[in-house]
Motif scaffolding. Sequence first.
Motif, short mmCIF file in Angstrom:
data_model
loop_
_atom_site.label_atom_id
_atom_site.label_comp_id
_atom_site.label_asym_id
_atom_site.label_seq_id
_atom_site.Cartn_x
_atom_site.Cartn_y
_atom_site.Cartn_z
N ALA A 127 0.83 -1.21 0.00
CA ALA A 127 0.00 0.00 0.00
C ALA A 127 0.86 1.25 0.00
O ALA A 127 0.45 2.29 -0.55
CB ALA A 127 -0.92 -0.01 1.22
N VAL A 128 2.02 1.21 0.60
CA VAL A 128 2.91 2.39 0.67
C VAL A 128 4.07 2.14 -0.29
O VAL A 128 4.97 1.34 0.00
CB VAL A 128 3.41 2.60 2.11
N GLN A 129 4.08 2.81 -1.41
CA GLN A 129 5.16 2.71 -2.38
C GLN A 129 6.11 3.90 -2.20
O GLN A 129 5.71 4.98 -1.75
CB GLN A 129 4.59 2.71 -3.81
N ASN A 130 7.36 3.68 -2.54
CA ASN A 130 8.39 4.70 -2.40
C ASN A 130 8.48 5.19 -0.95
O ASN A 130 8.60 6.38 -0.67
CB ASN A 130 8.15 5.88 -3.34
N THR A 190 9.98 -0.51 -3.37
CA THR A 190 8.77 -0.52 -4.20
C THR A 190 8.52 -1.93 -4.72
O THR A 190 9.33 -2.85 -4.50
CB THR A 190 8.93 0.43 -5.40
N GLY A 191 7.40 -2.07 -5.40
CA GLY A 191 7.10 -3.34 -6.04
C GLY A 191 6.30 -4.27 -5.15
O GLY A 191 5.85 -3.90 -4.05
N PRO A 192 6.09 -5.51 -5.62
CA PRO A 192 5.32 -6.48 -4.83
C PRO A 192 6.01 -6.78 -3.49
O PRO A 192 7.21 -6.61 -3.32
CB PRO A 192 5.28 -7.71 -5.73
N ALA A 193 5.23 -7.23 -2.56
CA ALA A 193 5.75 -7.52 -1.22
C ALA A 193 6.81 -8.62 -1.23
O ALA A 193 7.73 -8.60 -0.41
CB ALA A 193 4.61 -7.90 -0.30
N ASN A 194 6.68 -9.57 -2.14
CA ASN A 194 7.67 -10.65 -2.20
C ASN A 194 9.05 -10.15 -2.61
O ASN A 194 10.05 -10.83 -2.37
CB ASN A 194 7.21 -11.73 -3.18
N ASP A 195 9.13 -8.98 -3.24
CA ASP A 195 10.41 -8.46 -3.73
C ASP A 195 10.96 -7.35 -2.83
O ASP A 195 12.01 -6.78 -3.15
CB ASP A 195 10.25 -7.92 -5.16
N GLN A 196 10.31 -7.04 -1.77
CA GLN A 196 10.72 -5.89 -0.96
C GLN A 196 11.82 -6.23 0.05
O GLN A 196 12.63 -5.37 0.40
CB GLN A 196 9.51 -5.29 -0.24
N LEU A 197 11.90 -7.46 0.51
CA LEU A 197 12.89 -7.80 1.54
C LEU A 197 14.31 -7.68 1.01
O LEU A 197 15.19 -7.15 1.69
CB LEU A 197 12.64 -9.23 2.06
N GLN A 198 14.53 -8.13 -0.21
CA GLN A 198 15.89 -8.05 -0.76
C GLN A 198 16.28 -6.63 -1.16
O GLN A 198 17.45 -6.37 -1.46
CB GLN A 198 16.06 -8.98 -1.97
N GLN A 199 15.32 -5.71 -1.15
CA GLN A 199 15.64 -4.32 -1.45
C GLN A 199 16.10 -3.53 -0.21
O GLN A 199 16.54 -2.39 -0.34
CB GLN A 199 14.41 -3.60 -2.05
N MET A 200 16.02 -4.13 0.96
CA MET A 200 16.41 -3.44 2.18
C MET A 200 17.93 -3.26 2.22
O MET A 200 18.67 -4.17 1.82
CB MET A 200 15.96 -4.22 3.42
N PRO A 201 18.41 -2.11 2.71
CA PRO A 201 19.85 -1.95 2.88
C PRO A 201 20.39 -2.94 3.91
O PRO A 201 19.66 -3.48 4.74
CB PRO A 201 19.98 -0.51 3.36
N LEU A 202 21.69 -3.17 3.84
CA LEU A 202 22.29 -4.18 4.72
C LEU A 202 22.13 -3.81 6.19
O LEU A 202 21.86 -4.67 7.04
CB LEU A 202 23.76 -4.36 4.36
N ALA A 203 22.30 -2.54 6.52
CA ALA A 203 22.17 -2.12 7.93
C ALA A 203 20.76 -2.34 8.45
O ALA A 203 20.55 -2.81 9.58
CB ALA A 203 22.58 -0.65 8.05
N ALA A 204 19.76 -1.97 7.61
CA ALA A 204 18.38 -2.17 8.04
C ALA A 204 18.05 -3.65 8.18
O ALA A 204 17.33 -4.08 9.11
CB ALA A 204 17.44 -1.50 7.04
N PHE A 205 18.57 -4.47 7.27
CA PHE A 205 18.33 -5.91 7.35
C PHE A 205 18.99 -6.50 8.60
O PHE A 205 18.42 -7.36 9.28
CB PHE A 205 18.85 -6.59 6.09
N ALA A 206 20.21 -6.06 8.95
CA ALA A 206 20.88 -6.53 10.16
C ALA A 206 20.12 -6.11 11.41
O ALA A 206 20.00 -6.88 12.38
CB ALA A 206 22.31 -6.00 10.20
N LEU A 207 19.58 -4.88 11.40
CA LEU A 207 18.79 -4.42 12.55
C LEU A 207 17.52 -5.24 12.71
O LEU A 207 17.13 -5.60 13.84
CB LEU A 207 18.45 -2.94 12.37
#
Length: 234
Positions: A154-157, A163-180
């Motif tokens: 529902a919230v793009q950008n 952006t994009g489908p929910a299945n593709d959003q996890l790999q778009q996270m920066p490394l620091a945010a993913f580690a957190l």
Amino acid sequence: MASRIALIASALLLSKSSAFNLPSLPSPVSRLASTPETTEEPVVDTATVITPTDDAPEEPVWYNILSEPDPVSVQQQQQPPLQQQYPVLNGWVPKEDFALWGLPGAIAPTGFFDPLGFAREGLPLNDAKRLREAEVQHSRVAMIACVGYFAGEAVQNGPFAITGPANDQLQQMPLAAFALLTAGIAAAELYRAKLGWVEPKMQIGSKTLWTLRDTYYPGDLGFDPLGLKPRDRR
């Protein structure tokens, strides 16, 4: 001749005098009457005679193991087994004769719903609590993930330009945010393990690896900011 006559006469005189002067012997009747009665006591051998006392042990009773049971074991079997006492957790007391030990959750319209037979008869209490723990935690994760899917699409950008489908959003996270995010999940799981699970003993044959604490109610982490947890059984 005269001397012989004198000798015979003297012998006769001596015999008469001795006959009259000899002491008379008592008759058998008088002797029995004059003899005092004496009763001889029997000799008792104190080493061999045993007098019965109240402290004497009873005679041993032998039982045939093929026909007559031991009365002690029969008495133990007749006594009802002692029921184990369980702590009251959030108003719930484990009941052995109830399905899943009487854990609440069987509600309408399905009632007690267990098509795969997880809550089988004879299930140990720890296994029942562990199944309820897995059910509650996985349900919470599934609800959060469902909300995350809708919110992410529902919230793009949004933050980090995902952006994009929910299945593709996890790999778009920066490394620091993913580690957190990973550290937050690990902290929540470690807190749950410390609160509800027994510390495992690293020994061969130890069964403490999957054991919950007796005072832990499955899924109750003490987190209730909105006060939705019931306060009593009603």
